[in-house]
Design a protein around this motif. Structure first.
Motif, short mmCIF file in Angstrom:
data_model
loop_
_atom_site.label_atom_id
_atom_site.label_comp_id
_atom_site.label_asym_id
_atom_site.label_seq_id
_atom_site.Cartn_x
_atom_site.Cartn_y
_atom_site.Cartn_z
N GLU A 149 0.83 -1.19 0.00
CA GLU A 149 0.00 0.00 0.00
C GLU A 149 0.87 1.25 0.00
O GLU A 149 1.85 1.34 0.76
N PRO A 150 0.55 2.25 -0.80
CA PRO A 150 1.40 3.44 -0.87
C PRO A 150 1.20 4.41 0.29
O PRO A 150 2.07 5.23 0.57
N ARG A 151 0.08 4.32 0.97
CA ARG A 151 -0.27 5.31 1.99
C ARG A 151 0.24 4.90 3.36
O ARG A 151 0.24 3.73 3.71
N ARG A 152 0.68 5.87 4.15
CA ARG A 152 1.12 5.65 5.53
C ARG A 152 0.20 6.41 6.48
O ARG A 152 -0.32 7.47 6.12
N PRO A 153 0.01 5.92 7.69
CA PRO A 153 -0.77 6.69 8.67
C PRO A 153 -0.10 8.03 8.96
O PRO A 153 1.13 8.13 8.92
N PRO A 154 -0.90 9.06 9.26
CA PRO A 154 -0.35 10.41 9.44
C PRO A 154 0.23 10.63 10.84
O PRO A 154 -0.39 11.24 11.71
N LEU A 155 1.46 10.17 11.05
CA LEU A 155 2.07 10.27 12.37
C LEU A 155 2.20 11.71 12.85
O LEU A 155 2.09 11.99 14.04
N GLU A 156 2.41 12.63 11.90
CA GLU A 156 2.57 14.02 12.34
C GLU A 156 1.30 14.55 12.99
O GLU A 156 1.35 15.35 13.93
N TRP A 157 0.13 14.11 12.52
CA TRP A 157 -1.12 14.53 13.15
C TRP A 157 -1.30 13.87 14.52
O TRP A 157 -1.75 14.51 15.46
N PHE A 158 -0.94 12.59 14.62
CA PHE A 158 -1.04 11.92 15.91
C PHE A 158 -0.17 12.64 16.94
O PHE A 158 -0.58 12.87 18.08
N ARG A 159 1.04 13.00 16.55
CA ARG A 159 1.94 13.69 17.48
C ARG A 159 1.42 15.08 17.82
O ARG A 159 1.42 15.49 18.98
N ARG A 160 0.98 15.80 16.79
CA ARG A 160 0.52 17.18 16.99
C ARG A 160 -0.65 17.24 17.96
O ARG A 160 -0.71 18.13 18.82
N HIS A 161 -1.55 16.28 17.87
CA HIS A 161 -2.77 16.34 18.67
C HIS A 161 -2.74 15.43 19.89
O HIS A 161 -3.71 15.40 20.65
N GLY A 162 -1.64 14.72 20.09
CA GLY A 162 -1.50 13.92 21.30
C GLY A 162 -2.24 12.60 21.30
O GLY A 162 -2.69 12.13 22.35
N VAL A 163 -2.35 11.95 20.13
CA VAL A 163 -2.95 10.62 20.05
C VAL A 163 -1.86 9.58 20.27
O VAL A 163 -0.84 9.58 19.57
N GLU A 164 -2.07 8.70 21.22
CA GLU A 164 -1.09 7.65 21.48
C GLU A 164 -1.15 6.59 20.38
O GLU A 164 -2.22 6.28 19.86
N MET A 165 0.02 6.04 20.05
CA MET A 165 0.14 5.07 18.96
C MET A 165 0.54 3.71 19.51
O MET A 165 1.45 3.61 20.34
N ALA A 166 -0.14 2.67 19.02
CA ALA A 166 0.23 1.29 19.33
C ALA A 166 0.65 0.58 18.05
O ALA A 166 0.32 1.00 16.95
N LEU A 167 1.39 -0.51 18.21
CA LEU A 167 1.81 -1.36 17.10
C LEU A 167 1.38 -2.80 17.38
O LEU A 167 1.32 -3.22 18.54
N ALA A 168 1.10 -3.56 16.32
CA ALA A 168 0.77 -4.97 16.46
C ALA A 168 1.11 -5.69 15.17
O ALA A 168 1.27 -5.07 14.12
N THR A 169 1.17 -7.02 15.23
CA THR A 169 1.49 -7.79 14.04
C THR A 169 0.33 -7.84 13.06
O THR A 169 0.53 -7.97 11.86
N ASN A 170 -0.92 -7.79 13.57
CA ASN A 170 -2.09 -8.06 12.72
C ASN A 170 -1.95 -9.42 12.06
O ASN A 170 -2.37 -9.61 10.91
N CYS A 171 -1.37 -10.39 12.74
CA CYS A 171 -1.16 -11.70 12.16
C CYS A 171 -2.46 -12.25 11.58
O CYS A 171 -3.45 -12.42 12.30
N ASN A 172 -2.48 -12.50 10.27
CA ASN A 172 -3.64 -13.07 9.60
C ASN A 172 -3.18 -13.68 8.29
O ASN A 172 -2.09 -13.36 7.80
N PRO A 173 -3.99 -14.56 7.68
CA PRO A 173 -3.51 -15.28 6.49
C PRO A 173 -3.58 -14.51 5.19
O PRO A 173 -3.01 -14.95 4.19
N GLY A 174 -4.26 -13.34 5.18
CA GLY A 174 -4.49 -12.67 3.92
C GLY A 174 -3.71 -11.40 3.69
O GLY A 174 -3.24 -11.14 2.57
N SER A 175 -3.54 -10.59 4.74
CA SER A 175 -2.90 -9.29 4.53
C SER A 175 -1.70 -9.03 5.42
O SER A 175 -0.99 -8.05 5.21
N SER A 176 -1.46 -9.90 6.40
CA SER A 176 -0.31 -9.68 7.27
C SER A 176 0.14 -11.00 7.90
O SER A 176 -0.02 -11.21 9.10
#
Length: 401
Positions: free
Chosen positions: A291-318
């Protein structure tokens, strides 16, 4: 007297806004709970049944993998090969592939078979420091299969000594028997399937999708409200393929997290900040789907939204089984800082899993879930593209065999 005491450690507590490093430090465990931690200079005279020399190693909280589809039957490697040859996801779906292929395979699998197939995947995640994992249903899409998936998820936790949080994802897609009847299917979930799952104690969170696709938003909202009325927190997949305002909708509902968010708007991010809704980022999907698009980290930082990470382990997309790879992708692919990424897989992920203040940190009174790493600095866990396994994983105070 304490049960266990680890000394000469470099503790990454995740307390405060950063990593909260204490070095040299010590951590004591009693009855599976952290009883004391702090600098070696302040170590009380309390004795311990067992002492462990950490040898200057870093100790971090166990990883919290707060978005996975770990339980399923059937691999989709053939689809992967066809996509590499130019087939689109839409073409594969029209041929009966995609999620509906996994649905058919999962409906035909017994609970024992689901547990047997998921166990190696779970153990791979555990081998890289996961001590808490969220597991979704959503590949059964009927009463019996959804319950079977959730029972399998609970068994995986019991049989492997890992904390499991379950999410009901009956509203993953519309099954064939309800094609064109989004309202009827969501009503069925709200009135029959979700109550049955809750009656067995199989559900911790209600998940769903707001993507402007087959499931209409107004139908999804009815399921969310039914879940909340029954006392369940909610989360959702949204804004992955285009901005449908789902991040804002979930925030206004008080959701734990909004997940994916590649196309989320700044207005939705502001709503998420006000509500304390976590942005769950899933770089494995972005990479695998190219996918060419990335989540907008600069907006999350600017407005104070906390970010989590995960594997999204699944058979089709991750098809991702490496938290360490996800940490690296979070930094190199999404441009998170190492501090953001490490917090995203521990203390912030705990919030996304509905366990804020209960796991994801090194703190007295919390379960003693932590990992000893052979690294020179914490950022090294984000530097290598799938680094070395941990030296030792401790779950509820007990080293894993």
């Amino acid at each position: 007297m304490w049960d266990d005491l680890w000394t000469d450690a470099r503790l990454v507590t995740m307390q405060g806004a950063g990593l909260g490093v204490i070095e040299p430090g010590a951590i004591a465990v009693k009855d599976g709970v952290t009883a004391w931690l702090g600098p070696m200079s302040g170590l009380p005279a309390t004795g311990a049944k067992r002492r462990h020399d950490a040898g200057g190693r870093f100790i971090l909280p166990g990883f919290v993998d707060a978005h996975t589809h770990l339980v399923f039957a059937g691999e989709r490697i053939g689809e992967f090969e066809r996509q590499l040859g130019g087939a689109t996801r839409r073409e594969l779906a029209a041929e009966g592939g995609g999620i509906l292929f996994t649905m058919r395979e999962t409906r035909g699998a017994s609970e024992d078979a689901l547990v047997a197939s998921a166990t190696p995947r779970l153990r791979r995640l555990m081998s890289e420091g996961v001590t808490t994992i969220e597991i979704k249903s959503g590949y059964g899409l009927d009463l019996e299969s959804e319950l079977r998936m959730l029972r399998a998820a609970r068994r995986l936790g019991r049989e492997n000594g890992v904390r499991v949080v379950t999410s009901f994802l009956g509203a993953h897609v519309i099954p064939p028997e309800y094609t064109g009847r989004s309202a009827d299917y969501l009503d069925h979930l709200a009135r029959t399937v979700l109550p049955a799952a809750m009656a067995e104690g199989l559900v911790d969170i209600c998940d769903g999708g707001i993507e402007g696709l087959a499931i209409r938003e107004e139908d999804m909202l009815r399921l969310y409200r039914a879940a909340q009325a029954a006392g369940l927190p909610i989360k959702g997949h949204t804004d992955q393929y285009g901005d449908v305002g789902g991040g804002g909708t979930l925030a206004r509902l008080g959701a734990l997290s909004a997940d994916h968010l590649e196309y989320v708007s700044e207005a939705s991010v502001i709503d998420m900040a006000k509500a304390g809704t976590v942005a769950m980022l899933l770089p494995g999907s972005t990479l695998f789907l190219n996918e060419p698009r990335r989540p907008p980290l600069e907006w999350f930082r600017r407005h104070g939204v906390e970010m989590a990470l995960a594997t999204n382990c699944n058979p089709g997309s991750s098809p991702t089984l490496s938290p360490l790879l996800v940490l690296a992708l979070g930094c190199s692919f999404f441009r998170m800082t190492p501090v953001e990424a490490l917090r995203a897989y521990t203390v912030v992920a705990a919030k996304a899993a509905g366990l804020a203040g209960r796991i994801g940190e090194l703190r007295p009174g919390l379960p003693a879930d932590f990992v000893l790493w052979e690294i020179g600095q914490p950022a090294e866990l984000c530097y290598w593209l799938g680094g070395a396994p941990p030296r030792e994983v401790v779950q509820a105070g007990l080293p894993r065999p």
